[in-house]
Scaffold this active site. Sequence first.
Site, PDB file in Angstrom:
ATOM      1  N   ASN A 136       0.870  -1.178   0.000  1.00 40.80           N
ATOM      2  CA  ASN A 136       0.000   0.000   0.000  1.00 40.80           C
ATOM      3  C   ASN A 136       0.908   1.230   0.000  1.00 40.80           C
ATOM      4  OD1 ASN A 136      -1.789   2.042   0.524  1.00 40.80           O
ATOM      5  ND2 ASN A 136      -2.347   1.347   2.584  1.00 40.80           N
ATOM      6  N   LYS A 187       0.095   4.268  -0.319  1.00 36.76           N
ATOM      7  CA  LYS A 187      -0.579   5.424   0.290  1.00 36.76           C
ATOM      8  C   LYS A 187      -0.384   6.688  -0.572  1.00 36.76           C
ATOM      9  CE  LYS A 187      -0.034   3.272   4.755  1.00 36.76           C
ATOM     10  NZ  LYS A 187      -0.012   3.408   6.198  1.00 36.76           N
ATOM     11  N   HIS A 210      -9.456   0.831   5.037  1.00 40.09           N
ATOM     12  CA  HIS A 210      -8.175   1.003   5.738  1.00 40.09           C
ATOM     13  C   HIS A 210      -8.395   1.907   6.952  1.00 40.09           C
ATOM     14  CE1 HIS A 210      -4.082   2.296   6.585  1.00 40.09           C
ATOM     15  NE2 HIS A 210      -3.688   1.203   5.942  1.00 40.09           N
ATOM     16  N   GLU A 264      -6.828   4.321   8.089  1.00 42.94           N
ATOM     17  CA  GLU A 264      -6.667   5.756   7.845  1.00 42.94           C
ATOM     18  C   GLU A 264      -7.936   6.345   7.231  1.00 42.94           C
ATOM     19  OE1 GLU A 264      -3.005   5.381   5.688  1.00 42.94           O
ATOM     20  OE2 GLU A 264      -1.988   4.826   7.547  1.00 42.94           O
ATOM     21  N   GLU A 267      -5.210  -5.426  10.664  1.00 38.41           N
ATOM     22  CA  GLU A 267      -4.194  -4.397  10.879  1.00 38.41           C
ATOM     23  C   GLU A 267      -4.448  -3.701  12.207  1.00 38.41           C
ATOM     24  OE1 GLU A 267      -2.317  -3.029   6.991  1.00 38.41           O
ATOM     25  OE2 GLU A 267      -4.148  -1.883   7.181  1.00 38.41           O
ATOM     26  N   GLY A 281       2.564   1.880  10.893  1.00 36.41           N
ATOM     27  CA  GLY A 281       3.500   2.993  10.743  1.00 36.41           C
ATOM     28  C   GLY A 281       4.188   3.397  12.035  1.00 36.41           C
ATOM     29  N   SER A 303       3.549  -2.517  10.394  1.00 32.01           N
ATOM     30  CA  SER A 303       5.005  -2.542  10.552  1.00 32.01           C
ATOM     31  C   SER A 303       5.617  -3.905  10.208  1.00 32.01           C
ATOM     32  CB  SER A 303       5.409  -2.103  11.965  1.00 32.01           C
ATOM     33  OG  SER A 303       4.982  -0.769  12.197  1.00 32.01           O
TER      34      SER A 303
HETATM   35  C1  PEP Z   1      -0.731  -0.071   6.322  1.00 30.35           C
HETATM   36  O1  PEP Z   1      -0.944   1.133   6.382  1.00 30.35           O
HETATM   37  O2  PEP Z   1      -1.546  -0.800   5.755  1.00 30.35           O
HETATM   38  C2  PEP Z   1       0.483  -0.592   6.940  1.00 30.35           C
HETATM   39  C3  PEP Z   1       0.502  -1.846   7.256  1.00 30.35           C
HETATM   40  O3  PEP Z   1       1.489   0.306   7.149  1.00 30.35           O
HETATM   41  P1  PEP Z   1       2.932  -0.032   7.778  1.00 30.35           P
HETATM   42  O4  PEP Z   1       3.443  -1.287   7.139  1.00 30.35           O
HETATM   43  O5  PEP Z   1       3.771   1.155   7.454  1.00 30.35           O
HETATM   44  O6  PEP Z   1       2.718  -0.206   9.256  1.00 30.35           O
END
Ligand code: PEP
Length: 256
Positions: free
Chosen positions: A9, A11, A100, A102, A172, A178, A218
């Site tokens: 992703n 973003k 997601h 966000e 997630e 992040g 992460s």
């Molecule tokens: C995400 O936003 O879907 C995600 C998993 O981000 P990150 O790997 O940076 O934690």
Amino acid sequence: MRKKIIAGNWKMNKTVADALALANGIKGELSGCGCCSCSCPEVVVCPPFTALKTVGDALAGSKVQLGCQNMSSEDDGAYTGEISHTMLRELGVQYVILGHSERREYYKETDFWVNKKVKKALEKNLRPIVCVGEKLADREAGNTEKVVEEQVRGSLAGITAEQFENVVVAYEPVWAIGTGKTATSEQAQEVHAFIRGIIRDMVGEKAAQGLRIQYGGSMKASNAKELLAQPDIDGGLIGGAALEVRSFIDIVKAAV
Ligand code: PEP
């Protein structure tokens, strides 16, 4: 046997030129394997809308699939700023990330809207990657299962067992996105098994066993192998580590 799926992703990152370089780098690294029946994972990249056409053209004929990060629940018309399934399919998009955290947090997308989008995507032959996950306060209050169950049931309401063949769920935990904090493989496995149990209850054993559930939060090369070795973790949705060829490919390799 569920085929693992690793999705990047991107973003709101990458100009068209940068996206093209990243896509070509990933394609180049994966060009050695032309098979689709081996233990290689399915690989998907989800650039920003502005780079979909360029990246889609670059990836055509390769084993890297194209995804996007959102989609309108409507077909067409007066929805300023929205992008429809027709527009996405025209560009070769196969997967769409929906719900997601966000989008849930900053754009107030509720399960109701995520569900509308999931239904529309499936109706129009796009494969949704449906994100669910608890916030830190939920986990600390012992509410992880309650929150995740509500999101799973709400976002996937009315989806049939047959339709589930084209659905991917991404667990997630919001506190891990992040932040550099990853759920331990035990924590993640526990929630993944819990999600599979909800799907079993919703649409039966066969659909539950076939459903791929990605972990996201992460994930990086150093923790991917252990996470992906868990029985109910079928891939990864990758944010930060998907923005560089090397770190993304190392995760893909950990999934083989
Ligand atoms: C995400 O936003 O879907 C995600 C998993 O981000 P990150 O790997 O940076 O934690």
